[in-house]
Design a protein around this motif. Sequence first.
Motif, PDB file in Angstrom:
ATOM      1  N   PHE A   1      -8.318   4.746   0.283  1.00  0.00           N
ATOM      2  CA  PHE A   1      -9.172   3.702  -0.293  1.00  0.00           C
ATOM      3  C   PHE A   1      -9.592   2.788   0.842  1.00  0.00           C
ATOM      4  O   PHE A   1      -8.741   2.144   1.455  1.00  0.00           O
ATOM      5  CB  PHE A   1      -8.435   2.885  -1.355  1.00  0.00           C
ATOM      6  CG  PHE A   1      -8.287   3.598  -2.660  1.00  0.00           C
ATOM      7  CD1 PHE A   1      -9.403   3.916  -3.430  1.00  0.00           C
ATOM      8  CD2 PHE A   1      -7.031   3.958  -3.138  1.00  0.00           C
ATOM      9  CE1 PHE A   1      -9.265   4.564  -4.637  1.00  0.00           C
ATOM     10  CE2 PHE A   1      -6.899   4.606  -4.354  1.00  0.00           C
ATOM     11  CZ  PHE A   1      -8.016   4.922  -5.098  1.00  0.00           C
ATOM     12  N   ASP A   2     -10.872   2.721   1.111  1.00  0.00           N
ATOM     13  CA  ASP A   2     -11.381   1.863   2.182  1.00  0.00           C
ATOM     14  C   ASP A   2     -10.577   2.049   3.466  1.00  0.00           C
ATOM     15  O   ASP A   2     -10.176   1.088   4.110  1.00  0.00           O
ATOM     16  CB  ASP A   2     -11.320   0.367   1.800  1.00  0.00           C
ATOM     17  CG  ASP A   2     -11.899   0.132   0.427  1.00  0.00           C
ATOM     18  OD1 ASP A   2     -12.920   0.770   0.116  1.00  0.00           O
ATOM     19  OD2 ASP A   2     -11.325  -0.677  -0.322  1.00  0.00           O
TER      20      ASP A   2
ATOM     21  N   VAL B   1      -3.527   6.305   0.945  1.00  0.00           N
ATOM     22  CA  VAL B   1      -2.657   6.071  -0.206  1.00  0.00           C
ATOM     23  C   VAL B   1      -1.853   7.329  -0.517  1.00  0.00           C
ATOM     24  O   VAL B   1      -0.668   7.266  -0.820  1.00  0.00           O
ATOM     25  CB  VAL B   1      -3.485   5.630  -1.432  1.00  0.00           C
ATOM     26  CG1 VAL B   1      -2.609   5.556  -2.663  1.00  0.00           C
ATOM     27  CG2 VAL B   1      -4.130   4.279  -1.166  1.00  0.00           C
TER      28      VAL B   1
ATOM     29  N   HIS C   1       8.283   3.867 -12.697  1.00  0.00           N
ATOM     30  CA  HIS C   1       9.024   3.318 -11.562  1.00  0.00           C
ATOM     31  C   HIS C   1      10.405   2.853 -12.014  1.00  0.00           C
ATOM     32  O   HIS C   1      11.079   2.096 -11.338  1.00  0.00           O
ATOM     33  CB  HIS C   1       8.252   2.210 -10.828  1.00  0.00           C
ATOM     34  CG  HIS C   1       7.856   1.061 -11.687  1.00  0.00           C
ATOM     35  ND1 HIS C   1       6.578   0.610 -11.771  1.00  0.00           N
ATOM     36  CD2 HIS C   1       8.571   0.283 -12.504  1.00  0.00           C
ATOM     37  CE1 HIS C   1       6.523  -0.403 -12.595  1.00  0.00           C
ATOM     38  NE2 HIS C   1       7.718  -0.627 -13.048  1.00  0.00           N
TER      39      HIS C   1
ATOM     40  N   GLU D   1       3.014   5.782 -16.754  1.00  0.00           N
ATOM     41  CA  GLU D   1       3.869   4.695 -17.261  1.00  0.00           C
ATOM     42  C   GLU D   1       3.541   4.366 -18.715  1.00  0.00           C
ATOM     43  O   GLU D   1       3.236   3.223 -19.032  1.00  0.00           O
ATOM     44  CB  GLU D   1       3.698   3.448 -16.389  1.00  0.00           C
ATOM     45  CG  GLU D   1       3.781   3.779 -14.906  1.00  0.00           C
ATOM     46  CD  GLU D   1       4.111   2.584 -14.057  1.00  0.00           C
ATOM     47  OE1 GLU D   1       4.659   1.611 -14.589  1.00  0.00           O
ATOM     48  OE2 GLU D   1       3.852   2.637 -12.840  1.00  0.00           O
TER      49      GLU D   1
ATOM     50  N   PRO E   1       8.381   3.327  -6.074  1.00  0.00           N
ATOM     51  CA  PRO E   1       8.121   1.887  -6.209  1.00  0.00           C
ATOM     52  C   PRO E   1       6.648   1.616  -6.467  1.00  0.00           C
ATOM     53  O   PRO E   1       5.800   2.483  -6.273  1.00  0.00           O
ATOM     54  CB  PRO E   1       8.552   1.327  -4.847  1.00  0.00           C
ATOM     55  CG  PRO E   1       8.420   2.470  -3.913  1.00  0.00           C
ATOM     56  CD  PRO E   1       8.724   3.701  -4.693  1.00  0.00           C
ATOM     57  N   SER E   2       6.358   0.416  -6.901  1.00  0.00           N
ATOM     58  CA  SER E   2       4.987   0.020  -7.199  1.00  0.00           C
ATOM     59  C   SER E   2       4.112   0.161  -5.956  1.00  0.00           C
ATOM     60  O   SER E   2       4.517  -0.211  -4.868  1.00  0.00           O
ATOM     61  CB  SER E   2       4.998  -1.435  -7.676  1.00  0.00           C
ATOM     62  OG  SER E   2       3.737  -1.764  -8.165  1.00  0.00           O
ATOM     63  N   GLY E   3       2.936   0.745  -6.141  1.00  0.00           N
ATOM     64  CA  GLY E   3       1.990   0.852  -5.038  1.00  0.00           C
ATOM     65  C   GLY E   3       2.188   2.070  -4.160  1.00  0.00           C
ATOM     66  O   GLY E   3       1.511   2.228  -3.158  1.00  0.00           O
ATOM     67  N   CYS E   4       3.097   2.982  -4.542  1.00  0.00           N
ATOM     68  CA  CYS E   4       3.368   4.125  -3.669  1.00  0.00           C
ATOM     69  C   CYS E   4       2.358   5.236  -3.879  1.00  0.00           C
ATOM     70  O   CYS E   4       2.352   6.218  -3.144  1.00  0.00           O
ATOM     71  CB  CYS E   4       4.768   4.655  -3.909  1.00  0.00           C
ATOM     72  SG  CYS E   4       4.968   5.456  -5.504  1.00  0.00           S
ATOM     73  N   GLY E   5       1.493   5.119  -4.880  1.00  0.00           N
ATOM     74  CA  GLY E   5       0.435   6.108  -5.062  1.00  0.00           C
ATOM     75  C   GLY E   5       0.619   7.032  -6.257  1.00  0.00           C
ATOM     76  O   GLY E   5      -0.089   8.027  -6.378  1.00  0.00           O
ATOM     77  N   LYS E   6       1.530   6.688  -7.164  1.00  0.00           N
ATOM     78  CA  LYS E   6       1.779   7.550  -8.327  1.00  0.00           C
ATOM     79  C   LYS E   6       0.527   7.675  -9.196  1.00  0.00           C
ATOM     80  O   LYS E   6       0.062   8.777  -9.504  1.00  0.00           O
ATOM     81  CB  LYS E   6       2.930   6.990  -9.174  1.00  0.00           C
ATOM     82  CG  LYS E   6       4.203   6.735  -8.412  1.00  0.00           C
ATOM     83  CD  LYS E   6       5.286   6.182  -9.303  1.00  0.00           C
ATOM     84  CE  LYS E   6       4.934   4.850  -9.933  1.00  0.00           C
ATOM     85  NZ  LYS E   6       5.034   3.695  -9.012  1.00  0.00           N
ATOM     86  N   SER E   7      -0.021   6.519  -9.581  1.00  0.00           N
ATOM     87  CA  SER E   7      -1.220   6.551 -10.426  1.00  0.00           C
ATOM     88  C   SER E   7      -2.355   7.256  -9.721  1.00  0.00           C
ATOM     89  O   SER E   7      -3.095   8.032 -10.327  1.00  0.00           O
ATOM     90  CB  SER E   7      -1.661   5.133 -10.772  1.00  0.00           C
ATOM     91  OG  SER E   7      -0.653   4.478 -11.479  1.00  0.00           O
ATOM     92  N   THR E   8      -2.469   6.996  -8.437  1.00  0.00           N
ATOM     93  CA  THR E   8      -3.555   7.614  -7.681  1.00  0.00           C
ATOM     94  C   THR E   8      -3.430   9.138  -7.723  1.00  0.00           C
ATOM     95  O   THR E   8      -4.425   9.839  -7.922  1.00  0.00           O
ATOM     96  CB  THR E   8      -3.529   7.119  -6.230  1.00  0.00           C
ATOM     97  OG1 THR E   8      -3.539   5.690  -6.240  1.00  0.00           O
ATOM     98  CG2 THR E   8      -4.717   7.619  -5.452  1.00  0.00           C
TER      99      THR E   8
END
Lengths: 278, 290, 342
Positions: free
Chosen positions: C13-14, C18, C192, C159, C37-44
């Motif tokens: 991303f930019d 990720v 998470h 989640e 953990p949050s922000g590790c790229g799971k959703s991505t």
Amino acid sequence: MKEKKALHRFAIALMFLYLFMPLIATFLYSIATDWHDTVLPKGLTLSWYVKLFQDVRFVAALGRTLFACSVAVGLNIAVIVVSLFIVSLYLPKLERFLQAFVMLPYAIPGVIGAVGLIKVYSSGPLAISGTVWLLIGAYFVVILPYTYQGTRNSMRTVDLPQLVSAAELLGASKPKAFFKVVLPNILPGVMVAALLSFSVLFGEFVLTNLLVGGYYETVQIYLMRRMRESGHLSSAVVISYYLFVFCLSWIALKLGQNFKNGNFDNLRGKKYELPHYR
Amino acid sequence: MIVVRGTWAQISKNLWLAGALLPLATMIFGFELLPIMGMLIDSFRADDGNVWTLGQYITALKNPYYLVAIKNSLLISLLSSFIAIVAAAFVAYFVTRLKPKSQETVLTYVNLTANFAGVPLAFAYIIMLGNSGLFTILFQRWGLDIFSEFDLYSWSGLVLIYVYFQLPLAILLLYPIYFEIKEQWREAAHLLGASDMQFWLQVGLPVIMPGLVGTFSILFANAMGAYATAYALVGSNYNLLSVRIGALISGDVYARPHLASALAMLLALSLIAAMLTNEYMMRQVRRDLK
Amino acid sequence: MSYLIIDKVTKKFDGTVVLNEISLAVERGELVTLLGPSGCGKSTLLRCIAGLNEVDGGRILLNDRDITYLAPRKRGVGMVFQSYALFPNMTVYENVAFGLKMQGLKGDRIAARVREMIDLVGLAGKEESYPRELSGGQQQRVALARSMIVEPDVLLLDEPFNALDAKIRKMLQMELKNIQKKSGMTMIFVTHDQEEALTISDRIFVINEGRVAQSGKPLEIYSQPASEFVARFIGNFNVLKGEEFERLVGEPLFSGKSLAIRPEIIKLSLNGENGKGHNGSWRIKGKVVGVFLKGNILRYRVRSKDSILDVDVLNNSMDCSLNYDTSVDLVIPKDEVKVLNL
Ligand SMILES: Nc1ncnc2c1ncn2[C@@H]1O[C@H](COP(=O)(O)OP(=O)(O)OP(=O)(O)O)[C@@H](O)[C@H]1O
Ligand SMILES: [Mg+2]
């Protein structure tokens, strides 16, 4: 994805072309020496503006407009601030009731208003038809929604009842609390409302024309009468008018931002909601 | 003693409050309520003002002249609102797809042009497209015959100019409505096999429909009540309801204030009808909003 | 060949990476969890599998098809969102039927299937309700039914239970597990919350900074963390430097390595009690510096020679809890001390 972005931009540009074309044409016309069968004007000049502001008739019309608008706005603000102060302090239950009457002018087009006003004031005990006083009365009602909302919102933001209680606990009388504490706090919001109202009235034509058109020449009436005589001169009127309104909005915007009390956003939101140039 | 004194204080305070509220009450009564009541009564009076009658309404609805005025007003209002809302539906949506900063800029400029209406607008169009307007003459010289048919002072010119002042308003009103559509609805729909079109038909449009209908009714009201633009463009010549009303009260020769009152009442009724239709439609389209 | 294969997928991303050449494979009928953990790229990663985000590199294969550049609606992938994303203008029935309608099936022919699905998620009787008339848990059931009815090759759940309170969450976890086993649907579940992952998964992929840090069955991951990151993230492990531990037990064994010790395998006894150390364990002395009540477990924080160790004991009401500053002995079984690779 990329292709669509281009389409979006193109459509928006097209819209702006449509929306700004009249303004641009008018502006160019107002600074053109001569322009009727060429793509671009033959020469540029500011002489139309000079001529306009040397025209006694225009200056008089401007004076009349400023007078009527200032009196209406000034009176309205004074009355609304005092009334809302009292209502929110002593008669909070009355507020909804008051709001219904105050917001009603939003929904009534000028022509309808004019019919009733002429009926009531053209004869009988209060025959003020054709005078500036009738116009001021009408203007007063037209801007009620704007001043009411602006004032009420700023009173809400500062939590008026609590503010007054605090001042009283510190030994101020009610009038003193009003002038020393409340007024300075709501002033920015009220100013924004006043400026907005002023620019609304500056563009008002329907009521003016129908109520006092023949007797009291405002800028709008002046423009109406002269627009077929001299296109260049009238263009100068339109652009001057537009610049003036633009400046008012800009000052209001700055005021609203400086004091960061959110009033302007509320007003702007309202302004989007219903049209005011009937 | 104390009780009596208390009562006195009470009364004087109430008097004082009432006195302070008097100016606002007077103005609202004198310049808002009284005129409305006066107009209502007048509309049921004969021209001499002495006899109760439904005659004014009958004239308004029977006389072809006024009937045509009503019809024209309804037509131009519906048409200009329709064109404006369709165009604005696309443009406003495109604006929501821009970067947030650009969105704000675009809206500021749109808001600027929203102030451009009435006499100045009519004037600008006369300069551009009037009989000796800039574009009119240019088109003639370039031999663009399609435009030679166009007459600013006719129906098509009026529609063009009405659309102009409806469009910015429509965009400003529609823009926030699109934020009711959550991006994830679109994603969910696509994952369930919907095409873009199917998503808009099944989810997108139904979600924003109340907003569209509401905006349409505001635009309609705006056009129905519009007077200045049409008057400045064609004077009293063009047969619109608002222009007729204006002529009936201001024309010294054939002023007929009672008939004007009846027409004004009809105009007001059409606005109320638009509002009610709006609410009804909303409930029909979105049963879940009940 | 595996059913779903993520092969060196990269997503930026930019300019910020990720997903960093992430690779993993899922078998048919499995329920796997992406834990991190949050922000590790799971959703991505999920959104890349669904086609909602374009990948910048790598391939995605599903059921022997390369779906890397396919439009979302052609992938045969279903998704359940954290915020449910139910269509507000449609009833429960219409929401669930949506996918079938999009396949061009007509009203009567799908009625039975829709009702069956609504039954399956336990919402019979709610067919005519609108989403806003349902509780969060009920809405998530609708979302589940809506995605499952089109029988996607793989169902992604991002989640899904996060917005729900603990009790309903536990219940839905069990139900989801049951439904998944019954239907045999392949599912990828993102969370998470390590407890949730351990409860429901067949396999877990622990994700950190856009890569797979460790994968395996829940028990494996829990008892054999491969790295300090996994050890800390999964089980509140005590992670110690080798030198630190050598000082504690007085034996030079683990220089240059990191060790992980689960809090619940350490035995705690009062000084002098049970005096002798076993062959298979170390015994060290320390002082209680903290007590935390965690429901059925009491966690003691014990200081020994500048090192801090957490020790979990069953909260047996007969035992009075130990006070601060009590001197205690810790017994650590030798074979429960895990040497970490990183
Ligand atoms: N559309 C986007 N544009 C820019 N950056 C994004 C975008 N989506 C995600 N990111 C960034 O990518 C990183 C990973 O985000 P992602 O949503 O995949 O995390 P996550 O593992 O799902 O976290 P969480 O548990 O909080 O949901 C974050 O740093 C986030 O800021
Ligand atoms: Mg996420």
